[in-house]
Design a protein around this motif. Structure first.
Motif, short mmCIF file in Angstrom:
data_model
loop_
_atom_site.label_atom_id
_atom_site.label_comp_id
_atom_site.label_asym_id
_atom_site.label_seq_id
_atom_site.Cartn_x
_atom_site.Cartn_y
_atom_site.Cartn_z
N TYR A 15 18.17 68.38 41.67
CA TYR A 15 16.95 68.52 41.07
C TYR A 15 16.67 68.53 39.71
CZ TYR A 15 18.93 73.09 41.02
OH TYR A 15 19.66 74.23 40.64
N PRO A 45 9.58 64.73 40.26
CA PRO A 45 9.86 66.24 40.54
C PRO A 45 8.56 66.96 40.19
CG PRO A 45 11.37 64.97 38.97
CD PRO A 45 10.19 64.05 39.23
N GLY A 46 8.53 67.91 41.13
CA GLY A 46 7.28 69.08 41.09
C GLY A 46 8.02 70.25 40.33
N PRO A 47 7.33 71.31 40.60
CA PRO A 47 5.92 71.53 40.95
C PRO A 47 4.97 70.91 39.96
CG PRO A 47 7.13 73.81 40.94
CD PRO A 47 7.89 72.60 40.34
N GLU A 99 13.03 62.58 42.36
CA GLU A 99 13.29 63.84 43.30
C GLU A 99 12.86 63.48 44.69
OE1 GLU A 99 13.02 67.89 41.61
OE2 GLU A 99 11.70 68.61 43.16
N LEU A 147 5.92 68.74 52.37
CA LEU A 147 4.44 68.62 52.00
C LEU A 147 3.91 67.57 52.88
CD1 LEU A 147 1.93 69.42 50.25
CD2 LEU A 147 2.55 67.49 48.55
N ASN A 153 16.57 67.26 46.17
CA ASN A 153 15.83 68.43 46.12
C ASN A 153 16.58 69.71 45.98
OD1 ASN A 153 15.82 69.64 49.01
ND2 ASN A 153 14.73 67.54 49.61
N TYR A 154 15.99 70.95 45.68
CA TYR A 154 16.37 71.86 45.45
C TYR A 154 16.74 72.60 46.83
CZ TYR A 154 17.27 76.81 44.27
OH TYR A 154 17.78 78.24 43.87
N SER A 155 15.93 72.68 47.80
CA SER A 155 16.10 73.50 49.11
C SER A 155 16.53 72.71 50.19
CB SER A 155 14.78 74.17 49.34
OG SER A 155 13.75 73.03 49.36
N GLY A 191 3.17 62.81 44.49
CA GLY A 191 2.98 64.26 44.88
C GLY A 191 1.69 64.92 44.72
N GLN A 197 15.36 69.84 52.16
CA GLN A 197 14.09 70.03 53.20
C GLN A 197 14.63 69.50 54.48
OE1 GLN A 197 10.73 68.90 50.77
NE2 GLN A 197 11.22 70.43 49.51
N GLY A 205 11.41 65.92 46.74
CA GLY A 205 11.10 67.31 46.72
C GLY A 205 9.74 67.19 47.79
N ASP A 206 9.14 66.25 48.21
CA ASP A 206 7.75 66.27 48.93
C ASP A 206 7.84 66.02 50.47
OD1 ASP A 206 6.73 67.00 46.24
OD2 ASP A 206 6.16 64.70 46.07
#
Ligand SMILES: Cc1ncc(C[n+]2csc(CCOP(=O)(O)OP(=O)(O)O)c2C)c(N)n1
Ligand SMILES: Cc1ncc(C[n+]2csc(CCOP(=O)(O)OP(=O)(O)O)c2C)c(N)n1
Ligand code: SF4
Ligand code: SF4
Ligand SMILES: [Mg+2]
Ligand SMILES: [Mg+2]
Lengths: 283, 563, 563, 283
Positions: free
Chosen positions: C545, C293-295, C304, C310, C521-523, C265, C525, C306-307
């Motif tokens: 997450y 995991p980010g950010p 994770e 992106l 991931n958290y949201s 990421g 996506q 989470g991207d």
């Protein structure tokens, strides 16, 4: 002199025997000699093993992105005159990903010290060639030998007339501490390239390898002589000089800042009367 | 509106001085009390080619650009050729006598005779324009005096003389252009374009550090800041690249500066990792992104609204943010001011999205009431309990106390890795969850603070035009036209496009007979976001992606097509 | 499944060799015909700390990791302390006799006595494990011979001796661990993790150029490519940074190479402008993004998902793309292969999204049938009509003929600015529109080619678990558990997450009583993307997450909470 | 020799009198001397006025991103042996945004020529200071004078032992053409820093300014002598030497590529039998 204990003791994530440990020791020693209490020290780092350093020392710390130790360090140094600013990171971070910032920082000449832990390898990502890895040296990712010529940061810094250029060796803690003290006291940008054994991934540039080669520059070396400095900067083979290679006297960036800028910026509030007047100018 | 406004277009090669003529005239019009909308259309080159500077002017409010031309100032023959088809019935063409007007009514100006040197031609053109527009000569004379003041009295009077002679010449000409109704207003207004207003808004909010890398159409934010840096005590540094610009700003912000970073899409693309760092370290930063058509280098000097998605999702991993999209220079000022506050208040990256059209669009702006501005959040310098200070203390709002390093014994520790409350690197996965939750809670606060979209026009309209950013004006004009045609029309303008608070707009959308989203991009990115966040689907969309600003005519044509 | 599978966890400090033991054992299990899922959990450091290598093994299919431990190999005392609460009723702890087992059943192994030197301890541990798992010694003996072959016969026999002695010692011990049911399969399987499979898929598709910058957890894609570069004739270059990596790849692709660029990421964030360049110049490129995991730097060695946002929106301006998200090593191979084809066919950037969990997760993989692979699109080398060649000829599909420079008299002209069909920079705004339309039309083709999500389980289920990427296995296991509890359950796995073709999945979602999206991931996506594209809203979402892979237990617990 | 007409004539977007126009002429002349037909020439450029150059010349052209002329050029040169590769861009693009690629390309030493149009200013974005702008020089964006020291690409290249380093002057078309020919013929990475007047934004480094200062290096300069080269590289003031400053003999990157790599890559198809065998190794 501040008692060294004030900088704290921390458990590190480094391998036993790693050169970073001695560098951390030397830095604390230098800060103590510089009489800088922890809250007057601000260290920016990138990402890598070396870049974890400011976590192992009580100080203000901005542990940013890989390759990006210098931009925040310069931003912080320009904004805040209450602290003494260092940037600290590995060779990959500093001369690889961050190469463009290195070039610009040398030209910009903001007063700060750049401590590069140069283990000639990417440590944290498990041993790829870094910009300072010797050509031909084999790694898991460069099994046929590193194809590129190594970067000589000291020679480039001398070429670019960086006002303070030094090469140091992690295992020479007192010598290194002294160089850091000099770097921090010199106006303008100071580069200290610190040869740092990586016991896990660099099986070529070991303690023994360095011990055989490193020698301290003596009185006969005049760091204000550019030719001599360039000569010493290029000596990197059977013999490696450590010490202050070059000292120049370029005007630091701060002296060129518009006089009306009130630093530290944290205490500068907008002059609304001036702004009202500026707005009038648009009428 | 169609009748009372005049659209003046000055066309010529880059380097011929059409911007000088345009700026002069536009400023004189503003001083005379007129409303203007300037549209600058230029090529990515320094000399040659074909550029235009358009001023739409009226004694009443004008909202956006228009295609048809009432007064064409042709600095070269090319200009007449290229724009003749846009001339209105009453249009006049003003050009040097050597230029063929191709039979269009107008004036052939004897520039050589009127000007002792070619450099005076711009002033001579203004003399003619003053006459054509029935403008009081004093507006021009004042401006000439102010502009050339520094060059000495001799230059001032030489210019005044040329101006007077050109005016006198014009008065002898037959080609009268009907005078515009005189404006009633007498209060002073400011002559500002969007980027000026952004820079001034940032300064008003206390911005004192700007790192940037030049990129059209954002560069004039930096140049306006630089212009006032001396008086406002701002430190402006041109960075080696955009990565440095954003990371330098973050370092300065951490160290106590109030920072603003102007850029454009391609430059912003390079800041994406830095934005993620701002999110992780909770370091305030305002990024001004002046949009131009992409992908990649695209059309460097034209306009588009294609980078909304980019700012919405820039950065790996989840973290909160806010995105403002002002529609007028006034909003540019107010929203940049607010962005500075929100960035600090919620310790998050905040974006101001503008575009080339608005960036370069001069308007007559009612002076900002500086004394009425709300206070701006600021970090604390120090604390009573330095030993226990934790930069990332877990709080209910998600916002932790932000101290400035060096002003007391506290230590301020920031980390781009996941970290403990005191800022140190951690791999404790429970801490990780607490920190993600803490950061994301700030998103709730940002949402509570969100500016509601502006609803204007008829209640329960037959047609609701939704829009964001610079498309505001053209949408307003479209609504005006449609209302004149008897259609109940309203406009809903999103000046803040993220976060969205559905309560603020879903009822309004529901109240409309038909809803249409108007965007200056191919895929209608805000419409997609609204659907994602609320499920709401617009009745239709109007998009534009040829590099020119959305206009009322464009919207009306697309609406017809969609019908 | 709960009863027939064994979860083996090897724990210790980085540098103690737990990966060696784990790899050895896992490979032996695969050779013996077992199914495995390996989960590697490690810290961002080279020595010390606490890492684990978990092997979940069964004679039947296993889908994902599990928290509870049946066999704990503790290389240090810390391991016992940290994992004792996860031990099952039948669990055994294997540790050196110096380590306190804290009362848990198991074996205290006299490593010192069994090994002539400490370096043999790993082999000794394998001897004990072979006995505990009732595995035929030949699997280990073969592996020892193969592994140490290069170091000479002496080393091989020394290791074999240690192995034999440890095995013999273990046979004398009481602590029997009930043997697993023997697997029935006898065919060979491959021992591969996700990143191995991605690298092999790329090679199979003809990838012959890789530029990369190291970043966990993507680096093993590069290292696997490097391992085979000599035999496959691939050019692999470590770039100075990620910007160079993507731009170098684009230059090579333009010049005729078939390129793949692995990153993570934070590194990908730096490639965003380059992705936009790929979109504008229509240059094929496959980017493998291994998520962590980010950010920002986040948790560099954890997992994770989470991207997704992106990669969906990377790049300024609108242009088409495709995103694959394989769920297993098999899919890693197939989808990377397909990604190489799609990138070339639609002359667009194509993404393979994986994550640390899948990247490092070894499995028993049925050998790929190389002869059954479909052909891969390739650029043309030359043309009959070099003079009239236009790189961006406007076509119905949007795809223009792509020639390689230097192989004939044609000229291949690429431009990051908007360009004419022959590739030259233009500011003609009509051409602009034609070019945007042409590029966007390729998106329709990408959509027609999209891989449908895999639906598996009960028709018209009470519960449908949707997921993407590596969450496939845990979702399958959850479904299995729920079915055993009598609940009609199905899984819908998106192996390609963009573009989406709603026809392929909306009916399936509609057929379910309740739908739940499971994401790491958290949201959530993908759920947001599906809502944006289709309006469909999932009944609930399950997210994770904390840096660990989603597991069936995690899903089940969250489902309970959501009820 | 290829007739110059083959490279075409184009209307440019440059200002009348711009130094870029002469550079374009010199490049065509050099290609003609090199006997390279247009389709055997591949030019990568970045973004800026200079970066438009390959559009004004019949050739294969990859006009990429600002600061990124070198990575695609190296990628293309490595992938495709059918073409002769050049990268061409402005000083801002090459030494500012693209500084890190410049550092890496010098170390990597892929055979290609780097033609930098050095007008000491950002032209296309209207006159900001570039990395080569003189310290103290005022611009609209640097009204108090450019604060940083200028970058000397030639000196850094010599320090880094770049095998071919030259400085040229746009107005000396034949001299420049000859240097480009030599650069293209020299194995490894070749830097040609071309002093280029910008008539619109650089009112300091004008044709007259250069004319007064530039002199051609003669027979007495031995480019294979590093010391001499370094000396000439640093001469930039009242006198500016133009010509080949340094010639070294480092092994180019291509000679280090794994032998099995079949270049041009466009014709290399995967060996499925080998792959089957590799897969066996995972069993
Ligand atoms: C943008 C980005 N690219 C890559 C990485 C992965 N990465 C982390 S540390 C590192 C190399 C570190 O090498 P060096 O700077 O020499 O530090 P060392 O570990 O040797 O001290 C890399 C490539 C990253 N974190 N971010
Ligand atoms: C990523 C990015 N940042 C900034 C720009 C804006 N930009 C275009 S050209 C240029 C400077 C050009 O200067 P130089 O390379 O010296 O070329 P010149 O125009 O002087 O020939 C800049 C900053 C861009 N296109 N992309
Ligand atoms: S890997 Fe090398 S550099 Fe990193 S901590 Fe270990 S010894 Fe030090
Ligand atoms: S601005 Fe300068 S560099 Fe650009 S075309 Fe004009 S003279 Fe040349
Ligand atoms: Mg290192
Ligand atoms: Mg330039």
């Amino acid at each position: 002199m501040i008692p060294i204990e004030q900088y704290g003791t921390f458990e590190t994530a480094w391998c036993p025997g790693c050169g970073n440990i001695s560098i951390n020791k030397a830095l604390k020693k230098a800060l103590s000699i510089l009489d800088l209490p922890p809250h007057k020290v601000l260290i920016c780092s990138g990402i890598g093993q070396a870049a974890k350093s400011p976590h192992y020392l009580r100080c203000n710390c901005f542990n940013g992105l890989h390759g990006r130790s210098l931009p925040p360090a310069q931003g912080a140094a320009l904004a805040n005159t209450e602290v003494t600013v260092f940037a600290e990171s590995g060779d990959g971070c500093s001369y690889g990903e961050g190469g463009n910032h290195f070039l610009a920082a040398m030209r910009r000449n903001v007063t700060m010290s750049y401590l590069v832990h140069d283990n000639q390898v990417y440590g944290l990502t498990k041993g790829q060639a870094s910009p300072t890895t010797a050509q031909g040296q084999a790694t898991k990712f460069q099994p046929w030998g590193t194809p590129s010529m190594p970067f000589n940061p000291v020679a480039v810094a001398v070429t670019m007339d960086v006002p303070f250029v030094a090469r140091a060796y992690a295992a020479e803690v007192d010598h290194l501490a002294d160089i850091i003290v000099q770097a921090a006291r010199h106006p303008g940008f100071a580069l200290v390239d610190i040869l740092q054994p990586c016991v896990s991934f660099n099986k070529v540039n070991t303690y023994a390898w360095y011990k055989e080669r490193c020698y301290k520059l003596g009185q006969d070396h005049d760091p204000s002589d550019w030719q001599q400095a360039m000569h010493k900067a290029q000596e990197f083979g059977d013999r490696i000089p450590i010490g202050v290679i070059y000292k120049g006297s370029r005007q630091p960036y701060e002296q060129r800042i518009v006089s009306s800028v009130r630093r530290p910026l944290a205490t500068s509030k907008p002059d609304m009367a001036a702004l009202a007047d500026i707005l009038e100018g648009y009428a | 509106m169609p009748d009372t406004c005049v659209n003046i277009v000055i066309g010529g090669e880059a380097g011929q001085g059409l911007v000088t003529v345009g700026d002069f005239l536009a400023k004189a019009l503003v001083r005379a009390g007129y409303e203007i909308v300037v549209t600058q259309d230029y090529l990515s080159r320094i000399r040659g080619g074909h550029n235009t500077y358009a001023i739409r002017v009226s004694h009443e409010q004008v909202h956006g650009p228009r295609e048809s031309i009432d007064l064409l100032v042709a600095l070269d023959a090319q200009t007449v050729l290229m724009h003749r088809s846009d001339l209105t019935g009453r249009a006049m063409v003003l050009a040097d006598e050597s230029i063929d007007r191709l039979g269009h009514p107008g004036l052939s100006i004897p520039f050589k005779a009127l000007c002792p040197k070619p450099m005076f031609e711009n002033i001579a053109a203004l003399g003619v324009l003053a006459r054509m527009l029935c403008l009081d000569r004093k507006w021009f004379e004042d401006l000439i005096a102010e502009t050339f003041h520094k060059k000495g009295d001799e230059i001032v009077s030489a210019n005044l003389k040329v101006f007077a002679e050109a005016l006198a010449w014009a008065e002898t000409q037959q080609a009268g252009f009907s005078c515009m109704p005189a404006p009633e207003r007498t209060e002073k207004r400011l002559f500002l374009h969007g980027n000026d207003a952004i820079a001034l808004g940032a300064l008003a909010a206390g911005a004192n550090f700007c790192s940037y890398y030049p990129m059209t159409p954002s560069s004039s934010v930096a140049s306006t800041l630089i212009e006032h840096a001396q008086r406002m005590g701002m430190l402006v540094e041109q960075a080696e690249d955009e990565i440095a610009a954003i990371n330098m700003a973050l370092g300065a912000s951490y160290a106590g500066a109030r920072v603003v970073v102007p850029t454009s899409g391609g430059g912003f693309a390079l800041m994406v990792e830095g934005i993620s760092l701002a999110g992780m370290t909770e370091t305030p930063v305002v990024v001004v992104l002046a949009q131009r058509p992409g992908p990649a280098t695209g059309l460097p000097t034209r306009t588009e609204q294609g980078d909304l998605n980019l700012v919405l999702y820039a950065g790996h991993g989840d973290f909160p943010r806010a995105v403002f999209a002002p529609g007028t220079p006034e909003q540019c000022f107010e929203m940049t001011y607010r962005a500075m506050d929100q960035a600090e208040k919620w310790q998050s990256p905040v974006f101001v999205l503008t575009d080339q059209y608005l960036a370069d669009s001069y308007r007559a702006v009612t002076p900002f009431d500086l004394s009425a501005l709300p206070p701006v959040s600021a970090p604390d310098l120090t604390t009573d309990k330095p030993a226990g200070y934790e930069r990332y203390a877990v709080t209910e709002s998600g916002v932790s106390p932000r101290l400035v390093p060096g002003f007391g014994e506290h230590l301020v520790v920031l980390d781009s890795d996941e970290h403990t409350p005191d800022g140190h690197i951690t791999e404790d996965l429970d801490v990780r969850v607490r920190m993600v939750d803490k950061r994301m809670r700030k998103g709730l606060g940002l949402k509570e603070d969100v500016l509601p979209p502006i609803f204007t026009g008829d209640d329960a309209p037959d047609l609701l035009l939704a829009c964001w950013g610079s498309t505001f004006g053209p949408a307003l004009e479209t609504a005006q036209v449609l209302r004149q045609q008897g259609k109940k029309t309203a406009v809903l303008h999103f000046g803040q496009v993220y976060p969205l608070n559905p309560d603020q707009f879903l009822p309004l959308l529901a109240s409309a007979g038909r809803t249409v989203m108007v965007e200056g991009n191919y895929s209608c990115q805000l419409a997609a976001l609204i659907r994602q966040e609320t499920g709401y689907v617009f009745g239709a969309t109007v998009s534009r992606y040829d590099g020119l600003p959305v206009t009322a005519r464009h919207i009306l044509r697309q609406l017809e097509k969609a019908n």
